[in-house]
Scaffold this motif. Structure first.
Motif, PDB file in Angstrom:
ATOM      1  N   GLY A   5     -35.605 -44.556  -8.836  1.00 37.23           N
ATOM      2  CA  GLY A   5     -36.112 -43.663  -7.794  1.00 37.23           C
ATOM      3  C   GLY A   5     -35.072 -42.738  -7.199  1.00 37.23           C
ATOM      4  O   GLY A   5     -35.420 -41.759  -6.546  1.00 37.23           O
ATOM      5  N   VAL A   6     -33.793 -43.017  -7.428  1.00 39.26           N
ATOM      6  CA  VAL A   6     -32.740 -42.240  -6.768  1.00 39.26           C
ATOM      7  C   VAL A   6     -32.689 -40.772  -7.215  1.00 39.26           C
ATOM      8  O   VAL A   6     -32.723 -39.876  -6.377  1.00 39.26           O
ATOM      9  N   PRO A   7     -32.618 -40.483  -8.529  1.00 39.25           N
ATOM     10  CA  PRO A   7     -32.590 -39.067  -8.897  1.00 39.25           C
ATOM     11  C   PRO A   7     -33.858 -38.336  -8.453  1.00 39.25           C
ATOM     12  O   PRO A   7     -33.785 -37.160  -8.059  1.00 39.25           O
ATOM     13  N   LEU A   8     -34.992 -39.017  -8.470  1.00 31.05           N
ATOM     14  CA  LEU A   8     -36.240 -38.395  -8.022  1.00 31.05           C
ATOM     15  C   LEU A   8     -36.183 -38.068  -6.532  1.00 31.05           C
ATOM     16  O   LEU A   8     -36.614 -37.002  -6.110  1.00 31.05           O
ATOM     17  N   ALA A   9     -35.654 -39.004  -5.736  1.00 24.01           N
ATOM     18  CA  ALA A   9     -35.550 -38.780  -4.289  1.00 24.01           C
ATOM     19  C   ALA A   9     -34.588 -37.638  -3.980  1.00 24.01           C
ATOM     20  O   ALA A   9     -34.889 -36.770  -3.162  1.00 24.01           O
ATOM     21  N   VAL A  10     -33.444 -37.612  -4.654  1.00 24.92           N
ATOM     22  CA  VAL A  10     -32.447 -36.557  -4.411  1.00 24.92           C
ATOM     23  C   VAL A  10     -33.024 -35.194  -4.788  1.00 24.92           C
ATOM     24  O   VAL A  10     -32.945 -34.233  -4.014  1.00 24.92           O
ATOM     25  N   PHE A  12     -43.779 -35.090   4.275  1.00 24.15           N
ATOM     26  CA  PHE A  12     -42.915 -36.217   4.624  1.00 24.15           C
ATOM     27  C   PHE A  12     -41.731 -35.712   5.434  1.00 24.15           C
ATOM     28  O   PHE A  12     -41.407 -34.528   5.387  1.00 24.15           O
ATOM     29  N   ASP A  13     -41.102 -36.642   6.177  1.00 25.32           N
ATOM     30  CA  ASP A  13     -39.861 -36.331   6.894  1.00 25.32           C
ATOM     31  C   ASP A  13     -38.656 -36.647   6.016  1.00 25.32           C
ATOM     32  O   ASP A  13     -37.641 -35.967   6.057  1.00 25.32           O
ATOM     33  N   VAL A  14     -38.770 -37.766   5.276  1.00 24.47           N
ATOM     34  CA  VAL A  14     -37.695 -38.264   4.418  1.00 24.47           C
ATOM     35  C   VAL A  14     -38.336 -38.736   3.122  1.00 24.47           C
ATOM     36  O   VAL A  14     -39.421 -39.313   3.140  1.00 24.47           O
ATOM     37  N   VAL A  15     -37.661 -38.512   2.011  1.00 19.33           N
ATOM     38  CA  VAL A  15     -38.119 -39.042   0.730  1.00 19.33           C
ATOM     39  C   VAL A  15     -37.139 -40.142   0.326  1.00 19.33           C
ATOM     40  O   VAL A  15     -35.924 -39.988   0.491  1.00 19.33           O
ATOM     41  N   ALA A  16     -37.664 -41.266  -0.159  1.00 17.40           N
ATOM     42  CA  ALA A  16     -36.807 -42.412  -0.491  1.00 17.40           C
ATOM     43  C   ALA A  16     -37.088 -42.899  -1.905  1.00 17.40           C
ATOM     44  O   ALA A  16     -38.204 -42.764  -2.411  1.00 17.40           O
ATOM     45  N   GLY A  17     -36.046 -43.468  -2.514  1.00 16.37           N
ATOM     46  CA  GLY A  17     -36.198 -44.056  -3.838  1.00 16.37           C
ATOM     47  C   GLY A  17     -35.435 -45.360  -3.914  1.00 16.37           C
ATOM     48  O   GLY A  17     -34.390 -45.517  -3.289  1.00 16.37           O
ATOM     49  N   ALA A  59     -39.719 -32.845  -9.064  1.00 11.98           N
ATOM     50  CA  ALA A  59     -39.339 -32.676  -7.656  1.00 11.98           C
ATOM     51  C   ALA A  59     -40.164 -31.577  -6.985  1.00 11.98           C
ATOM     52  O   ALA A  59     -40.642 -31.753  -5.860  1.00 11.98           O
ATOM     53  N   GLN A  60     -40.336 -30.465  -7.680  1.00  9.35           N
ATOM     54  CA  GLN A  60     -41.115 -29.359  -7.103  1.00  9.35           C
ATOM     55  C   GLN A  60     -42.567 -29.758  -6.902  1.00  9.35           C
ATOM     56  O   GLN A  60     -43.177 -29.413  -5.889  1.00  9.35           O
ATOM     57  N   GLU A  61     -43.119 -30.506  -7.845  1.00  8.96           N
ATOM     58  CA  GLU A  61     -44.515 -30.963  -7.739  1.00  8.96           C
ATOM     59  C   GLU A  61     -44.683 -31.886  -6.531  1.00  8.96           C
ATOM     60  O   GLU A  61     -45.626 -31.732  -5.750  1.00  8.96           O
ATOM     61  N   ILE A  62     -43.771 -32.842  -6.352  1.00 13.97           N
ATOM     62  CA  ILE A  62     -43.853 -33.769  -5.218  1.00 13.97           C
ATOM     63  C   ILE A  62     -43.669 -33.016  -3.900  1.00 13.97           C
ATOM     64  O   ILE A  62     -44.426 -33.210  -2.947  1.00 13.97           O
ATOM     65  N   ALA A  63     -42.674 -32.129  -3.845  1.00 15.96           N
ATOM     66  CA  ALA A  63     -42.392 -31.366  -2.615  1.00 15.96           C
ATOM     67  C   ALA A  63     -43.582 -30.488  -2.219  1.00 15.96           C
ATOM     68  O   ALA A  63     -43.872 -30.318  -1.033  1.00 15.96           O
ATOM     69  N   LYS A  64     -44.271 -29.956  -3.220  1.00 18.76           N
ATOM     70  CA  LYS A  64     -45.415 -29.067  -2.980  1.00 18.76           C
ATOM     71  C   LYS A  64     -46.644 -29.857  -2.515  1.00 18.76           C
ATOM     72  O   LYS A  64     -47.369 -29.408  -1.639  1.00 18.76           O
ATOM     73  N   ALA A 110     -35.585 -29.953  -3.307  1.00 19.91           N
ATOM     74  CA  ALA A 110     -36.716 -29.027  -3.472  1.00 19.91           C
ATOM     75  C   ALA A 110     -37.436 -28.788  -2.141  1.00 19.91           C
ATOM     76  O   ALA A 110     -37.873 -27.672  -1.858  1.00 19.91           O
ATOM     77  N   ALA A 111     -37.554 -29.843  -1.320  1.00 21.83           N
ATOM     78  CA  ALA A 111     -38.273 -29.758  -0.044  1.00 21.83           C
ATOM     79  C   ALA A 111     -37.357 -29.374   1.122  1.00 21.83           C
ATOM     80  O   ALA A 111     -37.841 -29.123   2.215  1.00 21.83           O
ATOM     81  N   LYS A 112     -36.040 -29.397   0.870  1.00 20.38           N
ATOM     82  CA  LYS A 112     -35.043 -29.159   1.925  1.00 20.38           C
ATOM     83  C   LYS A 112     -35.220 -30.163   3.067  1.00 20.38           C
ATOM     84  O   LYS A 112     -35.243 -29.822   4.238  1.00 20.38           O
ATOM     85  N   LYS A 113     -35.364 -31.428   2.675  1.00 21.17           N
ATOM     86  CA  LYS A 113     -35.521 -32.523   3.640  1.00 21.17           C
ATOM     87  C   LYS A 113     -34.580 -33.651   3.243  1.00 21.17           C
ATOM     88  O   LYS A 113     -34.138 -33.728   2.102  1.00 21.17           O
TER      89      LYS A 113
END
Length: 168
Positions: A67-72, A57-62, A48-53, A77-80
Motif C-alpha cells: 500500500g505504500v507506493p499507492l499511498a505516496v 479524504f484528508d489523508v491517504v494511508a497504505g 493514483a490519479q483515478e483514486i484522487a479523482k 496526485a491529490a496534493k494531500k
C-alpha cells in the motif's frame, strides 16, 4: 469493455497463471502482482490519479509494503498528506505503528490486492486505534474472495478499481 486500470494490469502483466499459494494460505490458479506492476511510473500514476479523482479524504494511508507506493502516489496526485501503517509493531524508536498524522482525520486506506481482507482489516483497525475516521478501503484489484463482506462486518466499505472477474 475493460476499464483503463484493467487494461494497464493486462499490459504490465500483473496477472499470471499457474499454481500459487496466496498470503491467506489459499491456493490459486492465478496471481495478481500489482506490487511489481506499480514499479512502472505510468501505471502507478494512472492508479493514483483515478483514486484522487474518485474519492474524498484528508489523508491517504497504505499498509507496508504493497500500500505504500499507492499511498505516496495518491497523496502526490491529490496534493494531500499520506500515512504508512507498519506491517508489524517495532520495538525501538518511537514505536508508532503509523507514520504520519491521522488522528481526527478522514483517512482513505489503499491496498494493492484484496483477497480475504485481512490486511485491509488490520489497516482499518490500526487507523481507528490511532483516532482516524477510517471506513473506506480502495483496492486496485479485488479478488472477490471475502474481503468485501469481512470489511462490511466492521462497518468499512471496500471499493475496487478492478474486480478480478473483469479481467479473467
Amino acid at each position: 469493455m475493460m476499464n483503463a486500470i484493467a487494461d494497464l494490469l493486462v499490459r504490465y502483466k500483473a496477472i499470471e497463471f499457474g499454481d500459487f499459494t496466496l498470503a491467506s494460505g489459499a491456493k490459486s490458479r492465478y496471481y495478481v502482482d500489482v506490487k511489481t506492476a506499480v514499479t512502472h511510473p505510468e501505471f502507478l500514476a494512472a492508479i493514483a490519479q483515478e483514486i484522487a479523482k474518485r474519492y474524498e479524504f484528508d489523508v491517504v494511508a497504505g499498509v507496508a509494503v504493497g500500500g505504500v507506493p499507492l499511498a505516496v502516489a495518491t497523496a502526490l496526485a491529490a496534493k494531500k498528506p499520506f500515512a504508512i501503517i507498519r506491517a508489524e509493531e517495532k520495538d525501538h524508536g518511537k514505536k508508532n505503528p503509523i507514520i504520519g498524522e491521522v488522528s481526527g482525520k478522514n483517512v482513505l486506506l489503499v491496498e494493492d490486492v484484496t483477497t480475504s481482507g485481512g490486511s485491509a482489516l488490520y489497516g482499518i483497525a490500526m487507523l481507528r486505534t490511532a483516532g482516524a475516521r477510517a471506513d473506506r478501503v480502495v483496492t486496485v484489484v479485488d479478488r472477490e474472495q471475502g474481503a468485501e463482506s469481512l470489511l462490511k462486518e466492521q462497518d468499512a466499505h471496500l471499493m475496487a478499481l478492478v474486480r478480478v472477474s473483469e479481467i479473467l
